[in-house]
Enzyme design. Structure first.
Site, PDB file in Angstrom:
ATOM      1  N   ASP A   1      87.556 -18.201  10.656  1.00  0.00           N
ATOM      2  CA  ASP A   1      88.692 -18.987  10.200  1.00  0.00           C
ATOM      3  C   ASP A   1      89.893 -18.045  10.335  1.00  0.00           C
ATOM      4  O   ASP A   1      89.934 -16.991   9.703  1.00  0.00           O
ATOM      5  CB  ASP A   1      88.451 -19.386   8.738  1.00  0.00           C
ATOM      6  N   ILE A   2      90.844 -18.403  11.161  1.00  0.00           N
ATOM      7  CA  ILE A   2      91.943 -17.495  11.504  1.00  0.00           C
ATOM      8  C   ILE A   2      92.759 -17.070  10.276  1.00  0.00           C
ATOM      9  O   ILE A   2      93.352 -15.995  10.272  1.00  0.00           O
ATOM     10  CB  ILE A   2      92.840 -18.148  12.583  1.00  0.00           C
TER      11      ILE A   2
ATOM     12  N   GLY B   1      94.661 -29.670  11.504  1.00  0.00           N
ATOM     13  CA  GLY B   1      94.052 -28.577  12.257  1.00  0.00           C
ATOM     14  C   GLY B   1      94.392 -27.205  11.711  1.00  0.00           C
ATOM     15  O   GLY B   1      94.477 -26.988  10.497  1.00  0.00           O
TER      16      GLY B   1
ATOM     17  N   ASP C   1      97.138 -25.603  11.899  1.00  0.00           N
ATOM     18  CA  ASP C   1      98.466 -25.616  11.270  1.00  0.00           C
ATOM     19  C   ASP C   1      98.332 -25.901   9.765  1.00  0.00           C
ATOM     20  O   ASP C   1      98.900 -25.190   8.918  1.00  0.00           O
ATOM     21  CB  ASP C   1      99.312 -26.702  11.964  1.00  0.00           C
TER      22      ASP C   1
ATOM     23  N   SER D   1      96.306 -26.083  21.611  1.00  0.00           N
ATOM     24  CA  SER D   1      96.248 -27.411  22.272  1.00  0.00           C
ATOM     25  C   SER D   1      94.840 -27.995  22.402  1.00  0.00           C
ATOM     26  O   SER D   1      94.693 -29.106  22.926  1.00  0.00           O
ATOM     27  CB  SER D   1      96.903 -27.399  23.669  1.00  0.00           C
TER      28      SER D   1
ATOM     29  N   GLY E   1      92.776 -29.000  20.068  1.00  0.00           N
ATOM     30  CA  GLY E   1      92.364 -29.889  18.980  1.00  0.00           C
ATOM     31  C   GLY E   1      93.097 -31.214  19.092  1.00  0.00           C
ATOM     32  O   GLY E   1      92.866 -31.983  20.033  1.00  0.00           O
TER      33      GLY E   1
ATOM     34  N   TYR F   1      95.932 -31.931  20.167  1.00  0.00           N
ATOM     35  CA  TYR F   1      96.670 -32.115  21.418  1.00  0.00           C
ATOM     36  C   TYR F   1      95.780 -32.337  22.645  1.00  0.00           C
ATOM     37  O   TYR F   1      96.265 -32.494  23.764  1.00  0.00           O
ATOM     38  CB  TYR F   1      97.650 -30.954  21.650  1.00  0.00           C
TER      39      TYR F   1
END
Ligand code: AR6
Length: 172
Positions: free
Chosen positions: A10-11, A32, A34, A122, A124, A126
């Site tokens: 997990d970032i 997501g 974000d 992009s 997910g 996107y």
């Protein structure tokens, strides 16, 4: 040339100088990664994003561009927000996606970040196919002229990890 490491994580938990966020042009937060970054960072992050919109980015952050803010309560020092392209079957947007990695690393150099973690931009909401998104990530990071020492490409699932590993293998 930076060292590229693939990590399964997990970032928001990573102890790196800068975490890259797959943001939207409005810097308004969202789903997501974000959403996860905004939750982990706390309100300081949305305040910083709002300030950017009120000052230097009244029209939002263009696709392919990047900008840094505080990382609030996360272990990282900075969040570098970038906006990936929305995937389209008939239009090749790989330049815009590569630009996200390039401009994020430029911002990292400007703020002095030596370790940077990227999500699969992009791939997910996107809609980018994972193999293409991971290939562009690896290619662009490989070729980047940057002072960053370590680039972490963060795989959030099996497909992402397989994509990164195949891309690294193919480019050896
Ligand atoms: N750590 C690492 N990777 C993650 C995490 C996490 N905590 N959560 C998700 N991912 P996405 P996009 C992966 O949809 O496609 C937002 O609403 C996920 O599995 O986050 O660029 C923004 O506000 C996927 O591989 O970003 C924008 O409107 C990757 O992160 C829009 O989504 C990217 O998926 C941006 O869409």
């Amino acid at each position: 040339m930076a060292t590229i490491r693939i990590v399964r994580s997990d970032i928001t938990t990573l102890d790196v100088d800068a975490v890259v966020n797959a943001a939207n042009r409005q810097l308004a937060g969202g789903g997501g990664v974000d959403g996860a970054i905004h939750r982990a960072a706390g309100p300081e992050l949305s305040t910083a994003c709002r300030k950017l919109r009120e000052t230097t980015l009244p029209d939002g952050l263009p696709t392919g561009d990047s900008v840094a803010t505080t990382a609030g309560n996360m272990p990282a020092r900075w969040v570098i927000h970038t906006v990936g392209p929305v995937w389209a079957k008939t239009i090749d947007k790989s330049d815009q996606l590569a630009s996200c990695y390039r401009t994020s690393l430029q911002v990292a150099d400007e703020i002095g970040a030596r370790s940077v973690a990227f999500p699969t931009i992009s791939a997910g909401v996107y809609g980018y196919p994972m193999d293409e998104a991971t290939r562009i990530a690896v290619e662009t990071c490989r070729q980047a002229d940057t002072k960053v020492d370590t680039i972490y490409l963060v795989a959030f699932n099996d497909e992402a990890e397989a994509g990164y590993r195949a891309a690294l293998e193919n480019q050896r």
